[in-house]
Design a protein around this motif. Structure first.
Motif, PDB file in Angstrom:
ATOM      1  N   LYS A  70     -17.204  21.927  10.204  1.00 30.69           N
ATOM      2  CA  LYS A  70     -16.261  21.634  11.292  1.00 30.69           C
ATOM      3  C   LYS A  70     -16.955  21.630  12.651  1.00 30.69           C
ATOM      4  O   LYS A  70     -16.586  20.860  13.542  1.00 30.69           O
ATOM      5  N   ALA A  71     -17.968  22.460  12.815  1.00 31.61           N
ATOM      6  CA  ALA A  71     -18.736  22.448  14.066  1.00 31.61           C
ATOM      7  C   ALA A  71     -19.445  21.103  14.230  1.00 31.61           C
ATOM      8  O   ALA A  71     -19.499  20.558  15.338  1.00 31.61           O
ATOM      9  N   VAL A  72     -19.951  20.558  13.143  1.00 33.19           N
ATOM     10  CA  VAL A  72     -20.580  19.228  13.192  1.00 33.19           C
ATOM     11  C   VAL A  72     -19.533  18.200  13.603  1.00 33.19           C
ATOM     12  O   VAL A  72     -19.798  17.318  14.430  1.00 33.19           O
ATOM     13  N   GLU A  73     -18.339  18.296  13.054  1.00 31.72           N
ATOM     14  CA  GLU A  73     -17.269  17.362  13.405  1.00 31.72           C
ATOM     15  C   GLU A  73     -16.929  17.423  14.896  1.00 31.72           C
ATOM     16  O   GLU A  73     -16.607  16.411  15.500  1.00 31.72           O
ATOM     17  N   LEU A  74     -16.998  18.615  15.476  1.00 31.60           N
ATOM     18  CA  LEU A  74     -16.624  18.781  16.881  1.00 31.60           C
ATOM     19  C   LEU A  74     -17.613  18.151  17.848  1.00 31.60           C
ATOM     20  O   LEU A  74     -17.207  17.617  18.881  1.00 31.60           O
ATOM     21  N   VAL A  75     -18.898  18.234  17.558  1.00 32.56           N
ATOM     22  CA  VAL A  75     -19.884  17.824  18.555  1.00 32.56           C
ATOM     23  C   VAL A  75     -20.742  16.631  18.149  1.00 32.56           C
ATOM     24  O   VAL A  75     -21.524  16.152  18.960  1.00 32.56           O
ATOM     25  N   CYS A  76     -20.594  16.153  16.933  1.00 37.70           N
ATOM     26  CA  CYS A  76     -21.429  15.044  16.461  1.00 37.70           C
ATOM     27  C   CYS A  76     -20.597  13.778  16.265  1.00 37.70           C
ATOM     28  O   CYS A  76     -19.381  13.803  16.365  1.00 37.70           O
ATOM     29  N   SER A  77     -21.285  12.710  15.957  1.00 37.41           N
ATOM     30  CA  SER A  77     -20.621  11.425  15.756  1.00 37.41           C
ATOM     31  C   SER A  77     -19.790  11.436  14.475  1.00 37.41           C
ATOM     32  O   SER A  77     -19.933  12.308  13.612  1.00 37.41           O
ATOM     33  N   HIS A  78     -18.963  10.430  14.343  1.00 37.60           N
ATOM     34  CA  HIS A  78     -18.161  10.275  13.128  1.00 37.60           C
ATOM     35  C   HIS A  78     -19.059  10.133  11.903  1.00 37.60           C
ATOM     36  O   HIS A  78     -18.775  10.699  10.847  1.00 37.60           O
ATOM     37  N   GLU A  79     -20.155   9.405  12.049  1.00 32.88           N
ATOM     38  CA  GLU A  79     -21.075   9.196  10.926  1.00 32.88           C
ATOM     39  C   GLU A  79     -21.681  10.520  10.463  1.00 32.88           C
ATOM     40  O   GLU A  79     -21.765  10.795   9.266  1.00 32.88           O
ATOM     41  N   ALA A  80     -22.117  11.338  11.408  1.00 33.47           N
ATOM     42  CA  ALA A  80     -22.693  12.634  11.057  1.00 33.47           C
ATOM     43  C   ALA A  80     -21.625  13.546  10.454  1.00 33.47           C
ATOM     44  O   ALA A  80     -21.891  14.259   9.489  1.00 33.47           O
ATOM     45  N   ALA A  81     -20.435  13.523  11.015  1.00 33.99           N
ATOM     46  CA  ALA A  81     -19.340  14.338  10.492  1.00 33.99           C
ATOM     47  C   ALA A  81     -18.988  13.919   9.071  1.00 33.99           C
ATOM     48  O   ALA A  81     -18.760  14.771   8.205  1.00 33.99           O
ATOM     49  N   GLN A  82     -18.961  12.628   8.806  1.00 34.66           N
ATOM     50  CA  GLN A  82     -18.646  12.140   7.459  1.00 34.66           C
ATOM     51  C   GLN A  82     -19.736  12.517   6.469  1.00 34.66           C
ATOM     52  O   GLN A  82     -19.455  12.937   5.347  1.00 34.66           O
ATOM     53  N   ALA A  83     -20.984  12.394   6.887  1.00 38.47           N
ATOM     54  CA  ALA A  83     -22.096  12.772   6.014  1.00 38.47           C
ATOM     55  C   ALA A  83     -22.048  14.274   5.714  1.00 38.47           C
ATOM     56  O   ALA A  83     -22.276  14.693   4.570  1.00 38.47           O
ATOM     57  N   ALA A  84     -21.737  15.084   6.717  1.00 38.83           N
ATOM     58  CA  ALA A  84     -21.612  16.531   6.510  1.00 38.83           C
ATOM     59  C   ALA A  84     -20.451  16.828   5.563  1.00 38.83           C
ATOM     60  O   ALA A  84     -20.558  17.689   4.682  1.00 38.83           O
ATOM     61  N   HIS A  85     -19.357  16.114   5.726  1.00 36.13           N
ATOM     62  CA  HIS A  85     -18.201  16.316   4.849  1.00 36.13           C
ATOM     63  C   HIS A  85     -18.555  15.966   3.399  1.00 36.13           C
ATOM     64  O   HIS A  85     -18.232  16.719   2.475  1.00 36.13           O
ATOM     65  N   ASP A  86     -19.195  14.831   3.209  1.00 34.45           N
ATOM     66  CA  ASP A  86     -19.558  14.404   1.849  1.00 34.45           C
ATOM     67  C   ASP A  86     -20.484  15.413   1.174  1.00 34.45           C
ATOM     68  O   ASP A  86     -20.312  15.748  -0.001  1.00 34.45           O
ATOM     69  N   TYR A  87     -21.464  15.902   1.921  1.00 30.28           N
ATOM     70  CA  TYR A  87     -22.408  16.886   1.390  1.00 30.28           C
ATOM     71  C   TYR A  87     -21.681  18.195   1.069  1.00 30.28           C
ATOM     72  O   TYR A  87     -21.868  18.793   0.009  1.00 30.28           O
ATOM     73  N   THR A  88     -20.806  18.633   1.965  1.00 30.32           N
ATOM     74  CA  THR A  88     -20.034  19.851   1.747  1.00 30.32           C
ATOM     75  C   THR A  88     -19.149  19.721   0.510  1.00 30.32           C
ATOM     76  O   THR A  88     -19.071  20.639  -0.312  1.00 30.32           O
ATOM     77  N   ALA A 100     -19.997  19.882 -12.525  1.00 34.61           N
ATOM     78  CA  ALA A 100     -21.200  20.492 -13.077  1.00 34.61           C
ATOM     79  C   ALA A 100     -22.169  19.415 -13.549  1.00 34.61           C
ATOM     80  O   ALA A 100     -21.776  18.423 -14.146  1.00 34.61           O
ATOM     81  N   GLY A 101     -23.417  19.629 -13.221  1.00 36.18           N
ATOM     82  CA  GLY A 101     -24.441  18.690 -13.646  1.00 36.18           C
ATOM     83  C   GLY A 101     -24.594  17.478 -12.747  1.00 36.18           C
ATOM     84  O   GLY A 101     -25.323  16.562 -13.076  1.00 36.18           O
ATOM     85  N   GLN A 102     -23.908  17.447 -11.629  1.00 40.13           N
ATOM     86  CA  GLN A 102     -24.009  16.289 -10.742  1.00 40.13           C
ATOM     87  C   GLN A 102     -24.963  16.570  -9.592  1.00 40.13           C
ATOM     88  O   GLN A 102     -24.689  16.260  -8.452  1.00 40.13           O
ATOM     89  N   ASP A 103     -26.120  17.137  -9.910  1.00 43.12           N
ATOM     90  CA  ASP A 103     -27.106  17.409  -8.875  1.00 43.12           C
ATOM     91  C   ASP A 103     -27.568  16.151  -8.148  1.00 43.12           C
ATOM     92  O   ASP A 103     -27.844  16.220  -6.963  1.00 43.12           O
ATOM     93  N   PRO A 104     -27.654  14.988  -8.813  1.00 41.29           N
ATOM     94  CA  PRO A 104     -28.037  13.794  -8.047  1.00 41.29           C
ATOM     95  C   PRO A 104     -27.077  13.517  -6.887  1.00 41.29           C
ATOM     96  O   PRO A 104     -27.496  13.105  -5.819  1.00 41.29           O
ATOM     97  N   THR A 105     -25.784  13.787  -7.095  1.00 45.32           N
ATOM     98  CA  THR A 105     -24.816  13.594  -6.021  1.00 45.32           C
ATOM     99  C   THR A 105     -25.139  14.531  -4.859  1.00 45.32           C
ATOM    100  O   THR A 105     -25.122  14.114  -3.707  1.00 45.32           O
ATOM    101  N   LYS A 106     -25.465  15.756  -5.173  1.00 48.21           N
ATOM    102  CA  LYS A 106     -25.808  16.737  -4.143  1.00 48.21           C
ATOM    103  C   LYS A 106     -27.028  16.263  -3.360  1.00 48.21           C
ATOM    104  O   LYS A 106     -27.030  16.280  -2.133  1.00 48.21           O
ATOM    105  N   ARG A 107     -28.048  15.828  -4.064  1.00 48.05           N
ATOM    106  CA  ARG A 107     -29.267  15.359  -3.391  1.00 48.05           C
ATOM    107  C   ARG A 107     -28.993  14.129  -2.543  1.00 48.05           C
ATOM    108  O   ARG A 107     -29.477  14.015  -1.420  1.00 48.05           O
ATOM    109  N   GLU A 108     -28.193  13.209  -3.073  1.00 49.08           N
ATOM    110  CA  GLU A 108     -27.858  11.994  -2.316  1.00 49.08           C
ATOM    111  C   GLU A 108     -27.093  12.341  -1.044  1.00 49.08           C
ATOM    112  O   GLU A 108     -27.354  11.789   0.025  1.00 49.08           O
ATOM    113  N   ARG A 109     -26.149  13.249  -1.149  1.00 49.73           N
ATOM    114  CA  ARG A 109     -25.346  13.649   0.012  1.00 49.73           C
ATOM    115  C   ARG A 109     -26.207  14.380   1.052  1.00 49.73           C
ATOM    116  O   ARG A 109     -26.062  14.172   2.240  1.00 49.73           O
TER     117      ARG A 109
END
Length: 127
Positions: A70-88, A100-109
């Motif tokens: 949420k701190a990223v959402e407050l001070v960063c761009s929409h793109e950065a906020a979306q990337a942080a959300h996807d990774y989270t 479970a077992g979706q480590d590639p998704t984690k690495r991609e995010r």
């Protein structure tokens, strides 16, 4: 004429100070988010290696991650906020064994977030 030049220089210095302050806020938010994400990654790594979990409860670790996002959402761009959300979201799902077992998704995010954060830290415009 001299007053006009002095005023113009002062405005430019003020804009530069504001830009530096905003950049510092973005950097702090990004580093806070990465620290929280790293704590979740540590829990996941320990789990995958069959090691005992850390002392901090998983709920608190996830809470800290969502709060840092949420701190990223407050001070960063929409793109950065979306990337942080996807990774989270990916880390949350893996932590809860929903994905479970979706480590590639984690690495991609994680990669997507890092690239977005890196590119926008370099740019002179608003994050």
């Amino acid at each position: 004429m001299g007053q006009h030049l002095a005023t113009r220089d002062e405005v430019r210095r003020d804009q530069q100070r504001r830009g530096e302050t905003e950049r510092a806020e973005r950097k702090e938010a990004i580093l806070g988010f990465l620290a929280a994400a790293q704590r979740v990654e540590l829990v996941l790594d320990r789990r995958s290696l069959g090691l005992p979990s850390a002392d901090e409860p998983e709920d608190e670790t996830l809470h800290a991650l969502w709060l840092a996002k949420k701190a990223v959402e407050l001070v960063c761009s929409h793109e950065a906020a979306q990337a942080a959300h996807d990774y989270t979201e990916a880390l949350h799902q893996i932590m809860r064994d929903v994905a479970a077992g979706q480590d590639p998704t984690k690495r991609e995010r994680r990669y997507a977030f890092m690239e977005t954060a890196r590119s926008q830290q370099v740019s002179p415009g608003p994050f």
